[in-house]
Design a protein around this motif. Structure first.
Motif, PDB file in Angstrom:
ATOM      1  N   ASP A  71      -3.802 -16.766 -32.498  1.00  0.00           N
ATOM      2  CA  ASP A  71      -4.215 -15.868 -31.424  1.00  0.00           C
ATOM      3  C   ASP A  71      -2.978 -15.149 -30.899  1.00  0.00           C
ATOM      4  OD1 ASP A  71      -5.780 -14.548 -29.665  1.00  0.00           O
ATOM      5  OD2 ASP A  71      -6.507 -16.310 -28.595  1.00  0.00           O
ATOM      6  N   HIS A  72      -3.198 -14.126 -30.041  1.00  0.00           N
ATOM      7  CA  HIS A  72      -2.050 -13.326 -29.603  1.00  0.00           C
ATOM      8  C   HIS A  72      -1.085 -14.110 -28.718  1.00  0.00           C
ATOM      9  CE1 HIS A  72      -5.164 -12.628 -26.470  1.00  0.00           C
ATOM     10  NE2 HIS A  72      -4.150 -12.587 -25.646  1.00  0.00           N
ATOM     11  N   GLY A  73      -1.472 -15.276 -28.234  1.00  0.00           N
ATOM     12  CA  GLY A  73      -0.551 -16.092 -27.461  1.00  0.00           C
ATOM     13  C   GLY A  73       0.203 -17.123 -28.284  1.00  0.00           C
ATOM     14  N   LYS A  76       6.835 -17.843 -33.533  1.00  0.00           N
ATOM     15  CA  LYS A  76       7.904 -16.950 -33.980  1.00  0.00           C
ATOM     16  C   LYS A  76       7.843 -15.604 -33.253  1.00  0.00           C
ATOM     17  CE  LYS A  76      10.245 -18.493 -36.555  1.00  0.00           C
ATOM     18  NZ  LYS A  76      11.357 -19.445 -36.308  1.00  0.00           N
ATOM     19  N   ARG A  77       8.831 -14.758 -33.525  1.00  0.00           N
ATOM     20  CA  ARG A  77       8.954 -13.445 -32.900  1.00  0.00           C
ATOM     21  C   ARG A  77       8.483 -12.382 -33.888  1.00  0.00           C
ATOM     22  NH1 ARG A  77      15.168 -14.178 -32.480  1.00  0.00           N
ATOM     23  NH2 ARG A  77      14.559 -14.885 -34.565  1.00  0.00           N
ATOM     24  N   VAL A  78       7.437 -11.660 -33.499  1.00  0.00           N
ATOM     25  CA  VAL A  78       6.837 -10.665 -34.383  1.00  0.00           C
ATOM     26  C   VAL A  78       6.967  -9.286 -33.741  1.00  0.00           C
ATOM     27  CG1 VAL A  78       4.777  -9.962 -35.650  1.00  0.00           C
ATOM     28  CG2 VAL A  78       5.205 -12.401 -35.217  1.00  0.00           C
ATOM     29  N   PRO A  83       3.901  -1.579 -28.701  1.00  0.00           N
ATOM     30  CA  PRO A  83       2.753  -1.885 -27.838  1.00  0.00           C
ATOM     31  C   PRO A  83       1.752  -0.740 -27.732  1.00  0.00           C
ATOM     32  CG  PRO A  83       4.702  -1.444 -26.518  1.00  0.00           C
ATOM     33  CD  PRO A  83       5.164  -1.522 -27.941  1.00  0.00           C
ATOM     34  N   THR A  84       0.484  -1.106 -27.511  1.00  0.00           N
ATOM     35  CA  THR A  84      -0.646  -0.184 -27.285  1.00  0.00           C
ATOM     36  C   THR A  84      -0.850   0.812 -28.425  1.00  0.00           C
ATOM     37  OG1 THR A  84       0.537   1.550 -26.033  1.00  0.00           O
ATOM     38  CG2 THR A  84      -0.248  -0.376 -24.788  1.00  0.00           C
ATOM     39  N   THR A  85      -0.400   0.476 -29.624  1.00  0.00           N
ATOM     40  CA  THR A  85      -0.565   1.353 -30.777  1.00  0.00           C
ATOM     41  C   THR A  85      -1.418   0.666 -31.838  1.00  0.00           C
ATOM     42  OG1 THR A  85       1.354   0.495 -31.974  1.00  0.00           O
ATOM     43  CG2 THR A  85       1.747   2.301 -30.402  1.00  0.00           C
ATOM     44  N   SER A  86      -1.715   1.411 -32.895  1.00  0.00           N
ATOM     45  CA  SER A  86      -2.433   0.839 -34.032  1.00  0.00           C
ATOM     46  C   SER A  86      -1.646  -0.309 -34.652  1.00  0.00           C
ATOM     47  CB  SER A  86      -2.710   1.924 -35.078  1.00  0.00           C
ATOM     48  OG  SER A  86      -1.523   2.610 -35.432  1.00  0.00           O
ATOM     49  N   ALA A  87      -0.316  -0.259 -34.578  1.00  0.00           N
ATOM     50  CA  ALA A  87       0.511  -1.338 -35.130  1.00  0.00           C
ATOM     51  C   ALA A  87       0.286  -2.639 -34.374  1.00  0.00           C
ATOM     52  CB  ALA A  87       1.986  -0.950 -35.077  1.00  0.00           C
ATOM     53  N   ALA A  88       0.185  -2.562 -33.055  1.00  0.00           N
ATOM     54  CA  ALA A  88      -0.042  -3.760 -32.256  1.00  0.00           C
ATOM     55  C   ALA A  88      -1.398  -4.374 -32.586  1.00  0.00           C
ATOM     56  CB  ALA A  88       0.045  -3.424 -30.772  1.00  0.00           C
ATOM     57  N   TYR A  89      -2.398  -3.525 -32.747  1.00  0.00           N
ATOM     58  CA  TYR A  89      -3.729  -4.034 -33.109  1.00  0.00           C
ATOM     59  C   TYR A  89      -3.707  -4.661 -34.501  1.00  0.00           C
ATOM     60  CZ  TYR A  89      -8.689  -4.154 -34.234  1.00  0.00           C
ATOM     61  OH  TYR A  89      -9.940  -4.570 -34.618  1.00  0.00           O
ATOM     62  N   PHE A  90      -3.008  -4.015 -35.423  1.00  0.00           N
ATOM     63  CA  PHE A  90      -2.884  -4.552 -36.784  1.00  0.00           C
ATOM     64  C   PHE A  90      -2.266  -5.937 -36.778  1.00  0.00           C
ATOM     65  CE2 PHE A  90       0.515  -4.970 -40.079  1.00  0.00           C
ATOM     66  CZ  PHE A  90      -0.293  -5.452 -41.097  1.00  0.00           C
ATOM     67  N   VAL A  91      -1.153  -6.111 -36.082  1.00  0.00           N
ATOM     68  CA  VAL A  91      -0.477  -7.414 -36.045  1.00  0.00           C
ATOM     69  C   VAL A  91      -1.428  -8.484 -35.522  1.00  0.00           C
ATOM     70  CG1 VAL A  91       1.338  -8.731 -34.891  1.00  0.00           C
ATOM     71  CG2 VAL A  91       1.872  -6.518 -35.927  1.00  0.00           C
ATOM     72  N   GLU A  92      -2.086  -8.186 -34.417  1.00  0.00           N
ATOM     73  CA  GLU A  92      -3.008  -9.171 -33.846  1.00  0.00           C
ATOM     74  C   GLU A  92      -4.158  -9.481 -34.800  1.00  0.00           C
ATOM     75  OE1 GLU A  92      -5.955  -9.418 -30.003  1.00  0.00           O
ATOM     76  OE2 GLU A  92      -3.849  -8.865 -29.658  1.00  0.00           O
ATOM     77  N   SER A  93      -4.729  -8.453 -35.423  1.00  0.00           N
ATOM     78  CA  SER A  93      -5.863  -8.663 -36.332  1.00  0.00           C
ATOM     79  C   SER A  93      -5.453  -9.443 -37.573  1.00  0.00           C
ATOM     80  CB  SER A  93      -6.457  -7.312 -36.736  1.00  0.00           C
ATOM     81  OG  SER A  93      -6.939  -6.617 -35.615  1.00  0.00           O
ATOM     82  N   LEU A  94      -4.293  -9.108 -38.128  1.00  0.00           N
ATOM     83  CA  LEU A  94      -3.841  -9.794 -39.338  1.00  0.00           C
ATOM     84  C   LEU A  94      -3.546 -11.265 -39.062  1.00  0.00           C
ATOM     85  CD1 LEU A  94      -3.063  -9.481 -42.347  1.00  0.00           C
ATOM     86  CD2 LEU A  94      -0.720  -9.070 -41.574  1.00  0.00           C
ATOM     87  N   LEU A  95      -2.856 -11.542 -37.953  1.00  0.00           N
ATOM     88  CA  LEU A  95      -2.501 -12.925 -37.662  1.00  0.00           C
ATOM     89  C   LEU A  95      -3.723 -13.762 -37.287  1.00  0.00           C
ATOM     90  CD1 LEU A  95       0.974 -12.622 -35.917  1.00  0.00           C
ATOM     91  CD2 LEU A  95       0.390 -12.894 -38.326  1.00  0.00           C
ATOM     92  N   LYS A  96      -4.766 -13.126 -36.812  1.00  0.00           N
ATOM     93  CA  LYS A  96      -6.012 -13.851 -36.546  1.00  0.00           C
ATOM     94  C   LYS A  96      -6.599 -14.419 -37.833  1.00  0.00           C
ATOM     95  CE  LYS A  96      -7.876 -11.926 -32.260  1.00  0.00           C
ATOM     96  NZ  LYS A  96      -8.948 -11.073 -31.669  1.00  0.00           N
ATOM     97  N   THR A  97      -6.366 -13.742 -38.955  1.00  0.00           N
ATOM     98  CA  THR A  97      -6.882 -14.245 -40.233  1.00  0.00           C
ATOM     99  C   THR A  97      -6.205 -15.546 -40.635  1.00  0.00           C
ATOM    100  OG1 THR A  97      -5.290 -13.040 -41.641  1.00  0.00           O
ATOM    101  CG2 THR A  97      -7.303 -11.869 -40.999  1.00  0.00           C
ATOM    102  N   ALA A  98      -5.050 -15.845 -40.027  1.00  0.00           N
ATOM    103  CA  ALA A  98      -4.332 -17.097 -40.299  1.00  0.00           C
ATOM    104  C   ALA A  98      -4.521 -18.100 -39.154  1.00  0.00           C
ATOM    105  CB  ALA A  98      -2.848 -16.813 -40.495  1.00  0.00           C
ATOM    106  N   GLY A  99      -5.469 -17.793 -38.257  1.00  0.00           N
ATOM    107  CA  GLY A  99      -5.756 -18.711 -37.171  1.00  0.00           C
ATOM    108  C   GLY A  99      -4.847 -18.588 -35.967  1.00  0.00           C
TER     109      GLY A  99
END
Length: 332
Positions: free
Chosen positions: A149-151, A125-127, A131-147
Motif C-alpha cells: 500500500d502507499h504507506g 524503501k525509498r521510491v 507528486p500528483t502526476t500520472s507517475a505517482a499513480y503508476f508507482v502506487e498502482s504497480l506496487l499494489k500488485t506486489a501487496g
C-alpha cells in the motif's frame, strides 16, 4: 491619414485579426515526447498563416483560458480538471505508454539481509516519483500488485531528466547516488535511470494492466458546440491521425524532429520509442480506466469520486467519428 486610408487600415487590421482568430490554439507540456505529434501536425499540414499556435500547459490551461481550443495531457490531469470543469472532453488518444519502474538491485532489503530484486522488496524503501502526476499513480498502482500500500514505502520526490549527465535532484541522479532505491516515471527519465547505474545493477518492471498513460487530445463542450470551431478541430484531427501513422510505422522519419522538440538524443529515442503506442483511436477500456483512476485522484485531491455516469460525459467520440469518416471519404 485620409478617411479612405483610415478605413483601409481598419479593413486590413480586421483581416489580420480574423486570420489570427481562426488559428487553433493548442496547450500541451512542451517537454514531453507525447506532445510532438501535435507539433508535427501543425507544421506539416497548415500554412504559415493558419498554423495552430502551441503553448505550454495542458488541460489546466484549456479550462481556464477560452482562447485555447485543444489540449494534450494524460488522463490523470483530465480527471483532476473535470472535477470542477465538467465541460472538458477527451477526443482522441495520441499515445498510450505503459510506464516503467527501475530498482537498484544493490540496495538492501528492509531487514538488511539481501539485495532487493522484486517489487515486494520495496517495502520500507525509498521510491522516487513526481507528486500528483500520472507517475505517482503508476508507482502506487504497480506496487499494489506486489501487496504494498502507499504507506508501506516512502515516496521521494525528484525531477525529470532528458539527457545525461542528469543533474542534482533529478530521479536518475538520486538513484545513482543512493538517495532512492527505485523510481517510476515516463520516458526518457526512466531510461536514463537505467543507464545511470552499472550494467547488471538494475531491474525494470512494467505492467500495462496496472497502469498505462493514456495521453489524449482534449477540447471543451463550448468549443465543440461552435460549428466553425468544431470544423477546424475535426480538420486538425484528420491530419493528426496521418501524423500518428508515421510515428507508429516509420518513426525514423520523425526522430530528429522529436529530438529537437524535447531535447532528447536520437539514440535515447530509439531505445524508448516502442514503449509508446501511437496507434490512436479511443481505448475500449477508457471509461473503466477513468473510473478506477478517479478514486485515486479523488483521494489525493480531497473530494468524492465521480460516478461512472458522470465520467461518461468526459469522453466525446463524435469528433473522432467525423474525422475518420472524412478520411475514409478522401481515400475512396
Amino acid at each position: 491619414m485620409t478617411p479612405v486610408q483610415h478605413l483601409l487600415g481598419l479593413s486590413i487590421l480586421s483581416q489580420l485579426l480574423a486570420s489570427v482568430s481562426c488559428r487553433l490554439t493548442i496547450s500541451a507540456a512542451l517537454n514531453v515526447i507525447e506532445h510532438v505529434p501535435l507539433l508535427v501536425t501543425s507544421q506539416d499540414y497548415f500554412s504559415a498563416s493558419s498554423q495552430p499556435i502551441i503553448v505550454d500547459g495542458g488541460v489546466a490551461v484549456i479550462v481556464s483560458n477560452t482562447t485555447v481550443d485543444l489540449a494534450g495531457n494524460a488522463e490523470t490531469q483530465a480527471l483532476r480538471q473535470f472535477a470542477n470543469h465538467t465541460s472538458l472532453r477527451i477526443l482522441w488518444n495520441i499515445a498510450s505508454v505503459p510506464y516503467r519502474l527501475v530498482i537498484n538491485t544493490h540496495a538492501l532489503t528492509a531487514d538488511g539481509t539481501r539485495n532487493i530484486s522484486s517489487l515486494a522488496d520495496l517495502r520500507g524503501k525509498r521510491v522516487g516519483t513526481i507528486p500528483t502526476t500520472s507517475a505517482a499513480y503508476f508507482v502506487e498502482s504497480l506496487l499494489k500488485t506486489a501487496g504494498l500500500d502507499h504507506g508501506d514505502y516512502s515516496a521521494v520526490f525528484g525531477g525529470m531528466c532528458h539527457e545525461a549527465p542528469c543533474g542534482n535532484k533529478t530521479l536518475p541522479y538520486m538513484l545513482a547516488r543512493g538517495e532512492i532505491d527505485a523510481f517510476g516515471i515516463w520516458e526518457p527519465t526512466l531510461e536514463l535511470g537505467i543507464q545511470a547505474l552499472p550494467a547488471g545493477q538494475t531491474k525494470v518492471f512494467q505492467d500495462r494492466k496496472a497502469y498505462r498513460e493514456i495521453y489524449n487530445l482534449h477540447s471543451t463542450k463550448e468549443k465543440l458546440d461552435d460549428p466553425g470551431k468544431r470544423k477546424e478541430i475535426v480538420e486538425f484531427l484528420k491530419h493528426l491521425i496521418r501524423v500518428q501513422s508515421v510515428f507508429e510505422k516509420t518513426p525514423e522519419k520523425v526522430y530528429e524532429r522529436t529530438s529537437s522538440a524535447v531535447n532528447v538524443s536520437v539514440p535515447i529515442l530509439e531505445k524508448i520509442w516502442r514503449v509508446h503506442d501511437w496507434s490512436g483511436g479511443l481505448p475500449v477500456d477508457l471509461l473503466d480506466v477513468l473510473e478506477e483512476e478517479d478514486k485515486y485522484i479523488a483521494r489525493v485531491d480531497g473530494r468524492e469520486p465521480n460516478s461512472r455516469e458522470k465520467l461518461k460525459e468526459l469522453i466525446d467520440t463524435s469528433v473522432m467519428e467525423d474525422a475518420l469518416k472524412e478520411l475514409q471519404a478522401e481515400r475512396s
